[in-house]
Design a protein around this motif. Structure first.
Motif, mmCIF file in Angstrom:
data_model
loop_
_atom_site.group_PDB
_atom_site.id
_atom_site.type_symbol
_atom_site.label_atom_id
_atom_site.label_comp_id
_atom_site.label_asym_id
_atom_site.label_seq_id
_atom_site.Cartn_x
_atom_site.Cartn_y
_atom_site.Cartn_z
ATOM 1 N N TRP A 99 82.841 63.715 56.257
ATOM 2 C CA TRP A 99 81.903 64.767 55.878
ATOM 3 C C TRP A 99 80.495 64.373 56.303
ATOM 4 O O TRP A 99 80.252 64.145 57.458
ATOM 5 C CB TRP A 99 82.024 65.080 54.382
ATOM 6 C CG TRP A 99 81.294 66.316 53.954
ATOM 7 C CD1 TRP A 99 81.309 67.543 54.577
ATOM 8 C CD2 TRP A 99 80.438 66.434 52.823
ATOM 9 N NE1 TRP A 99 80.514 68.424 53.899
ATOM 10 C CE2 TRP A 99 79.973 67.772 52.809
ATOM 11 C CE3 TRP A 99 80.036 65.574 51.823
ATOM 12 C CZ2 TRP A 99 79.100 68.238 51.832
ATOM 13 C CZ3 TRP A 99 79.186 66.028 50.847
ATOM 14 C CH2 TRP A 99 78.722 67.354 50.842
ATOM 15 N N LYS A 100 79.546 64.268 55.366
ATOM 16 C CA LYS A 100 78.177 63.899 55.710
ATOM 17 C C LYS A 100 77.887 62.414 55.498
ATOM 18 O O LYS A 100 76.732 61.997 55.497
ATOM 19 C CB LYS A 100 77.184 64.727 54.893
ATOM 20 C CG LYS A 100 77.235 66.222 55.176
ATOM 21 C CD LYS A 100 76.172 66.957 54.379
ATOM 22 C CE LYS A 100 76.211 68.445 54.690
ATOM 23 N NZ LYS A 100 75.142 69.180 53.950
ATOM 24 N N GLY A 101 78.919 61.654 55.330
ATOM 25 C CA GLY A 101 78.708 60.234 55.057
ATOM 26 C C GLY A 101 79.748 59.364 55.704
ATOM 27 O O GLY A 101 80.299 59.684 56.768
ATOM 28 N N LYS A 102 80.040 58.246 55.045
ATOM 29 C CA LYS A 102 80.984 57.269 55.572
ATOM 30 C C LYS A 102 81.797 56.687 54.428
ATOM 31 O O LYS A 102 81.255 56.376 53.363
ATOM 32 C CB LYS A 102 80.222 56.163 56.298
ATOM 33 C CG LYS A 102 81.118 55.105 56.928
ATOM 34 C CD LYS A 102 80.323 54.126 57.777
ATOM 35 C CE LYS A 102 79.451 53.239 56.928
ATOM 36 N NZ LYS A 102 78.780 52.179 57.736
ATOM 37 N N PRO B 222 83.653 57.775 59.507
ATOM 38 C CA PRO B 222 82.841 58.915 59.058
ATOM 39 C C PRO B 222 83.687 59.923 58.274
ATOM 40 O O PRO B 222 84.849 60.179 58.605
ATOM 41 C CB PRO B 222 82.332 59.534 60.375
ATOM 42 C CG PRO B 222 82.453 58.439 61.382
ATOM 43 C CD PRO B 222 83.639 57.623 60.967
ATOM 44 N N VAL C 121 71.951 63.187 52.363
ATOM 45 C CA VAL C 121 71.672 64.620 52.360
ATOM 46 C C VAL C 121 70.164 64.769 52.390
ATOM 47 O O VAL C 121 69.489 64.589 51.368
ATOM 48 C CB VAL C 121 72.267 65.312 51.122
ATOM 49 C CG1 VAL C 121 71.966 66.809 51.165
ATOM 50 C CG2 VAL C 121 73.762 65.069 51.044
ATOM 51 N N LEU D 14 76.640 58.631 51.516
ATOM 52 C CA LEU D 14 76.251 59.815 52.272
ATOM 53 C C LEU D 14 74.750 59.986 52.214
ATOM 54 O O LEU D 14 74.068 59.436 51.336
ATOM 55 C CB LEU D 14 76.935 61.075 51.748
ATOM 56 C CG LEU D 14 76.368 61.754 50.488
ATOM 57 C CD1 LEU D 14 76.871 63.162 50.385
ATOM 58 C CD2 LEU D 14 76.718 60.951 49.244
ATOM 59 N N HIS E 47 69.843 59.437 49.650
ATOM 60 C CA HIS E 47 70.947 58.551 50.016
ATOM 61 C C HIS E 47 71.673 58.134 48.735
ATOM 62 O O HIS E 47 71.037 57.735 47.749
ATOM 63 C CB HIS E 47 70.433 57.307 50.742
ATOM 64 C CG HIS E 47 69.858 57.602 52.089
ATOM 65 N ND1 HIS E 47 70.548 57.373 53.260
ATOM 66 C CD2 HIS E 47 68.666 58.115 52.455
ATOM 67 C CE1 HIS E 47 69.809 57.727 54.293
ATOM 68 N NE2 HIS E 47 68.644 58.174 53.832
ATOM 69 N N TYR F 229 82.053 55.135 49.128
ATOM 70 C CA TYR F 229 81.646 56.302 49.900
ATOM 71 C C TYR F 229 80.141 56.432 49.822
ATOM 72 O O TYR F 229 79.561 56.414 48.726
ATOM 73 C CB TYR F 229 82.307 57.581 49.386
ATOM 74 C CG TYR F 229 81.916 58.793 50.194
ATOM 75 C CD1 TYR F 229 82.368 58.951 51.504
ATOM 76 C CD2 TYR F 229 81.076 59.776 49.666
ATOM 77 C CE1 TYR F 229 82.010 60.040 52.261
ATOM 78 C CE2 TYR F 229 80.710 60.880 50.421
ATOM 79 C CZ TYR F 229 81.175 61.007 51.729
ATOM 80 O OH TYR F 229 80.802 62.096 52.487
#
Length: 418
Positions: free
Chosen positions: A69-72, A67, A117, A115, A121, A113
């Motif tokens: 921040w807001k993603g992977k 993981p 929000v 994420l 996506h 990457y």
């Protein structure tokens, strides 16, 4: 063989796959050729072709994900080593013998990457590939036909739902490496007027593709545009200057071409009836050589598939499928139109452990179109025989169970080339 490991260490996901593949094919062809002369005596001769092909592949791939921040973020690498040998013998000496071997090592590294929000996506990726290919003839390395490649391939995708409508926009750059069969050096005898060969100097094709996809309940639509550099196409030439009536068919690279493809699929379920309608269209922009000069091969091809599945009482299932392909162009091929009708009747017993199925394919013998191959000096026309097929299958599952293998595999692109 396949082996895999999936697990995690302190938030780090680990996905490791290893694949091994060994295969061999032995093709022994004996052709009795009888010629009836317009003037003169008839003649006969026997042509013997023996072809032995062996493949070896070992591949491994490791993907790590964590993981961020807001993603992977996902990163890893893949390695494969290939060994292919191809020996061709013609004892009558009508065409030459050949002993070819290709050894390839492919290494790649990739980073992605993704994420989310809200409902949005997105994912962006980058892949680097290194390929070293060594080409041998009769055990001697040919530096001219051996190649080394360094390539970088980016990708980007964005998806967003709007009131039940799922929208996806994708971009990717990729490569299509020639199958090993297309790189062979031997000449395969087909008949008195036609032989086939590969091209050891054939280069990969590179493509850039932009795609829009949308789906809503049982409706889906896809449209994409591809620009292809160094397209691989079929070519024709003289077998020898002394005999202009023998055509040698091979492969070559064209500078570029582009293709627009669209597909609309409707797949509702209406009670016991599950219809599926596919409407596809393919349009290319491609200039090919013909005996009368360069010509634009841009005729649209339309493809219609209408499949129908009926779930009937007493565990019967009836499938009635129809398809139509319009006349059109594909690379330097010009196809006629064709259509096909298939059916299947299935009956299961003992909770589907025992089953019987009757299938019919191309019932009206209309499924193979006539096609023409255009080259700089030749036009080759082929009309294949249409064949109706009836198949009856009786199956009993002694120990039905799902596969326990949960790996994702490694070296798929290289294995596909074999």
């Amino acid at each position: 063989f396949n082996a895999y490991y999936t697990g995690g260490v302190k938030g780090l996901d680990i996905d490791f796959n290893m694949d091994g593949y060994w295969g061999a094919s032995f093709q022994n062809q004996r052709t009795l050729e009888h010629r009836t002369e317009v003037a003169g005596a008839d003649s006969e001769r026997t042509i013997t072709n023996d072809n032995t092909v062996k493949n070896h592949l070992l591949a491994a791939r490791l993907i790590l994900a964590h993981p961020l921040w807001k993603g992977k973020v996902s990163f890893g690498g893949e390695f494969s080593t290939n060994d292919r040998s191809d020996i061709y013998l013609n004892k009558e000496g009508i065409v030459g013998d050949a002993d070819m071997r290709i050894q390839e090592n492919l290494a790649s590294a990739f980073l992605e990457y993704s994420l989310a929000v809200g409902k949005l996506h997105a994912a962006a990726g980058l892949r680097y590939e290194f390929l070293k290919s060594d080409y041998y003839e009769y055990g001697i390395k040919s530096d001219e036909q051996s190649r080394t490649y360094h390539n970088v391939f980016p990708s980007l995708s964005v998806s967003y739902p709007i009131k039940g409508l799922n929208l996806n926009i994708n971009y990717a750059k990729g490569i299509d490496r020639p199958h090993y069969h297309l790189l062979r050096s031997n000449i395969t005898y087909v008949n008195k007027y036609y032989c086939e060969t590969g091209n050891p100097y054939l280069s990969p094709s590179f493509w850039n593709r932009v795609e829009l996809a949308a789906s809503y309940k049982w409706i889906s639509f896809v449209i994409n545009y591809s620009y292809i550099k160094d397209m691989m196409i079929m070519s024709c030439s003289l077998f020898s200057e002394s005999n202009p009536y023998v055509t040698l068919r091979s492969y070559k690279n064209m500078d570029h071409g582009s293709v627009l493809f669209s597909s609309l699929t409707l797949a509702p379920t209406i009670g016991f009836w599950s219809p599926k309608l596919d409407v596809m269209a393919r349009k290319q922009w491609f200039i090919a050589g013909t005996p009368s000069g360069p010509e634009n091969f841009g005729r649209l091809r339309l493809i219609l598939n209408f499949d129908n599945s009926f779930r009937l009482p007493w565990n019967f299932r009836l499938d009635i499928d129809g398809s139509y392909i319009s006349a059109g162009d594909d690379n330097n091929f010009r196809y006629g139109d064709c259509w096909q009708f298939d059916f299947s009747v299935y009956k299961g017993f003992l909770e589907d452990r025992l089953s019987i199925q009757l299938q019919g394919e191309d019932m009206f013998r209309t499924g193979r179109p006539e096609w023409r191959l255009y080259c700089d000096r030749y036009v080759q026309t082929v009309s294949e025989e249409n064949r109706r097929t009836i198949r009856l299958t009786l199956r009993y599952k002694l120990n039905p169970s799902e596969s326990k293998y949960r790996g994702t595999g490694a070296g798929r692109s290289q294995r596909y080339r074999m």
